[in-house]
Design a protein around this motif. Structure first.
Motif, PDB file in Angstrom:
ATOM      1  N   PHE A  16       0.660  -1.226  -0.052  1.00 56.04           N
ATOM      2  CA  PHE A  16       0.101  -0.149  -0.092  1.00 56.04           C
ATOM      3  C   PHE A  16       0.865   1.199  -0.069  1.00 56.04           C
ATOM      4  O   PHE A  16       0.443   2.398  -0.585  1.00 56.04           O
ATOM      5  CB  PHE A  16      -0.831   0.288   1.395  1.00 56.04           C
ATOM      6  N   ALA A  17       1.844   1.075   0.652  1.00 56.34           N
ATOM      7  CA  ALA A  17       2.912   2.467   0.785  1.00 56.34           C
ATOM      8  C   ALA A  17       3.441   2.549  -0.520  1.00 56.34           C
ATOM      9  O   ALA A  17       3.415   3.801  -1.028  1.00 56.34           O
ATOM     10  CB  ALA A  17       3.880   2.153   1.985  1.00 56.34           C
ATOM     11  N   VAL A  18       4.035   1.640  -1.337  1.00 52.57           N
ATOM     12  CA  VAL A  18       4.396   1.702  -2.535  1.00 52.57           C
ATOM     13  C   VAL A  18       3.544   2.327  -3.589  1.00 52.57           C
ATOM     14  O   VAL A  18       3.740   3.154  -4.340  1.00 52.57           O
ATOM     15  CB  VAL A  18       5.147   0.453  -2.850  1.00 52.57           C
ATOM     16  N   VAL A  22       3.381   5.915  -5.655  1.00 55.14           N
ATOM     17  CA  VAL A  22       3.472   5.837  -6.828  1.00 55.14           C
ATOM     18  C   VAL A  22       2.502   6.634  -7.290  1.00 55.14           C
ATOM     19  O   VAL A  22       2.567   7.362  -8.519  1.00 55.14           O
ATOM     20  CB  VAL A  22       3.406   4.421  -7.734  1.00 55.14           C
ATOM     21  N   LEU A  23       1.135   6.683  -6.758  1.00 50.98           N
ATOM     22  CA  LEU A  23      -0.015   7.646  -7.134  1.00 50.98           C
ATOM     23  C   LEU A  23       0.479   9.064  -6.879  1.00 50.98           C
ATOM     24  O   LEU A  23      -0.075  10.074  -7.723  1.00 50.98           O
ATOM     25  CB  LEU A  23      -1.227   7.012  -6.172  1.00 50.98           C
ATOM     26  N   THR A  30       2.074  14.448 -13.277  1.00 50.86           N
ATOM     27  CA  THR A  30       1.119  15.016 -13.902  1.00 50.86           C
ATOM     28  C   THR A  30       0.778  16.453 -13.964  1.00 50.86           C
ATOM     29  O   THR A  30       0.832  17.048 -15.070  1.00 50.86           O
ATOM     30  CB  THR A  30      -0.079  14.102 -14.088  1.00 50.86           C
ATOM     31  N   GLN A  31       0.548  16.886 -12.898  1.00 55.58           N
ATOM     32  CA  GLN A  31       0.552  18.317 -12.692  1.00 55.58           C
ATOM     33  C   GLN A  31       1.755  19.051 -13.162  1.00 55.58           C
ATOM     34  O   GLN A  31       1.500  20.274 -13.836  1.00 55.58           O
ATOM     35  CB  GLN A  31       0.235  18.660 -11.083  1.00 55.58           C
TER      36      GLN A  31
END
Length: 527
Positions: A16-18, A22-23, A30-31
């Protein structure tokens, strides 16, 4: 159930941390990409607006050059027409013919008093005697009464005949030299004035643009684009020589060509005309080919017979005064009554102690002495003489059809020229006399239009407008900002930094005007 869920989360917390990392990185990237794209889009839009503004500004500058030439040309034309009084010589010849007719009891025809030079093929006895005696034919061979048969003593009659011969021949020779010299001098003056005006207005246009760029970069203008007009009257503008007084004095130096330079050009043209056309008699026939050859010979003596000779020809003396005459020009034109107005210290001079006016005059001198100036001037003169010889003389004197009416211009035109019948020299002189007024005061001016169609003229103006930026901006520091680091937008004049675009102007520190001109010519030849 809760314990099982807690254990599952504990076992997969790394995953979950990875995933969260990544997100997060993906979102930030992206921004960032979207922001850069937005910035690039805004920059492209801003650059496009700036380029269009500067392009319109440059095009308007060239239109201003045309109107300025049309406004200044009549001054030089009036001086040239007053110096070379072709009409006065024509009138004296007409008066002589009218007096001869009156002595013979004949009334002069109204057409004899027009502006066209009188014919030399009439039955004027004394004219025939004077013309033929220069060829070695005695008066008795022509059936002209001698002085003895008219009751005059041989000595008196000989003196009077000699006086009449000199008067008639001298008038015709003066008319020949005056008509040709005047038309040719006006073409040279028009070409020189066109180039001088392009240099002056494009240098001032470049400095005005630079002042707006510096003002924008240092916060002087609260806009994101460069406007066409710069109404600020601050120290930055004056430091760049963009003040009204400096510009006014600089433009005043065209006075030298309009009142002094044209005369030096006239002397040079007149000497060449006398050498080339001096042997022609008013009674001689001349064809189109011969007139074209003689005109080219005059140009070779004035401009140089080879490319190397033309490069050695210096036109600066015709366009700008010597340094010791600069204050005289300003005084004569009403700009100032103070001594040393060009080089005296002023508040808006650079650290090198050079006034803006001095820098403008020095750069103008360098441009005039550069090889590209000579190349463009030669092409302008080609266009002017082509209009006079290949159009006006060919069509109106030798009745040749326009080149556009000939299908195969390369062969049919030559055939037409070879087949055309010769005409008397006075007919050509009459046309040159009329065309002199069209060259200097024609509306529209066909000669100026033909010169402005030379593509190298606009290329030359573009190089003047967009080169030598570094010499203008390096000496100045405004509010601690190094203006050499200010980014210069050169609009339609592409630089080496424009990726994917063909270079026309090199703004590097090692660039020269000749290098920039070479690139402009290469680009023009490709297109």
């Amino acid at each position: 159930m809760i314990s099982a869920t807690r254990n599952w989360l504990r076992r997969n917390r790394t995953t979950f941390a990875v995933g969260a990392g990544v997100l997060t990185v993906g979102y930030v990237a992206t921004q960032y990409v979207l922001g850069r794209i937005s910035d690039a889009r805004e920059r492209m839009s801003s650059d496009r607006i700036a380029r269009e503004n500067l392009r319109r500004r440059f095009e308007q500058n060239q239109e201003d050059c045309t109107f300025t030439v049309l406004a200044l040309l009549p001054t030089a034309t009036d001086n040239i027409l007053a110096e070379l009084e072709t009409e006065r010589i024509t009138f004296e010849l007409q008066q002589q013919k009218a007096a001869k007719l009156a002595r013979n009891g004949e009334a002069p025809h109204p057409s004899e008093m027009g502006s066209t030079p009188p014919s030399v093929t009439d039955d004027d006895g004394r004219s025939m005697v004077s013309l033929q005696s220069e060829s070695g034919i005695h008066a008795s061979q022509m059936g002209i009464p001698s002085a003895t048969s008219t009751g005059e003593s041989p000595q008196d009659g000989g003196q009077q005949a000699q006086k009449a011969r000199k008067s008639k021949l001298q008038l015709w020779n003066d008319l020949k030299i005056s008509a040709i010299t005047r038309a040719f001098t006006l073409i040279y003056t028009l070409a020189l004035l066109t180039l001088l005006t392009r240099i002056q207005l494009n240098l001032l246009g470049r400095r005005s643009y630079l002042s707006s760029v510096v003002s924008l970069a240092t916060g002087g203008i609260n806009e994101s684009t460069i406007t066409l007009e710069n109404n600020d009257d601050d120290n930055v503008d004056q430091a760049y020589g963009n003040d009204f007084e400096t510009n006014r004095r600089y433009l005043t130096f065209s006075w030298w060509l309009l009142h002094r330079g044209w005369k030096e050009a006239m002397y040079k043209v007149e000497a060449a005309v006398k050498e080339v056309f001096g042997s022609l008699s008013p009674r001689d026939d001349i064809d189109m080919e011969k007139f074209s050859i003689l005109t080219l010979e005059v140009r070779k003596k004035v401009e140089g017979a080879t490319e190397a000779d033309r490069r050695e020809c210096r036109w600066l003396q015709f366009l700008l005064p010597p340094r010791d005459q600069e204050d005289f020009v300003l005084k004569e034109s009403g700009m100032t009554t103070e001594p040393s107005a060009v080089s005296s210290p002023a508040p808006s001079i650079s650290s090198s102690g050079i006034t803006p006016l001095r820098r403008l005059l020095d750069e103008t001198s360098d441009l005039i002495d550069s090889p590209p100036f000579t190349d463009v001037l030669t092409k302008l003169l080609d266009a002017g003489f082509s209009t006079l010889v290949d159009q006006k003389v060919a069509q109106q004197v030798f009745k040749l059809p326009p080149t556009s009416d000939i299908t195969d211009a390369s062969t049919s035109r030559i055939t037409e020229i070879l087949d055309v019948k010769p005409v008397k020299l006075p007919i050509v002189l009459a046309l040159l006399t009329r065309q002199a007024h069209n060259i200097g005061n024609g509306v529209p001016n066909e000669y100026l239009q033909s010169m402005e169609q030379v593509r190298d003229l606009e290329a030359f103006a573009a190089v003047v407008y967009s080169s030598n930026w570094e010499s203008e901006i390096t000496p100045l520091n405004v509010d601690g900002t190094n203006t050499a680091d200010v980014e210069i937008e050169t609009a339609g004049f592409k630089t080496d930094s424009d990726a994917g675009q063909e270079s026309i102007i090199d703004l590097g520190s090692a660039s020269t005007f000749e290098n920039a001109w070479g690139k402009a010519v290469d680009k023009s030849s490709v297109t």
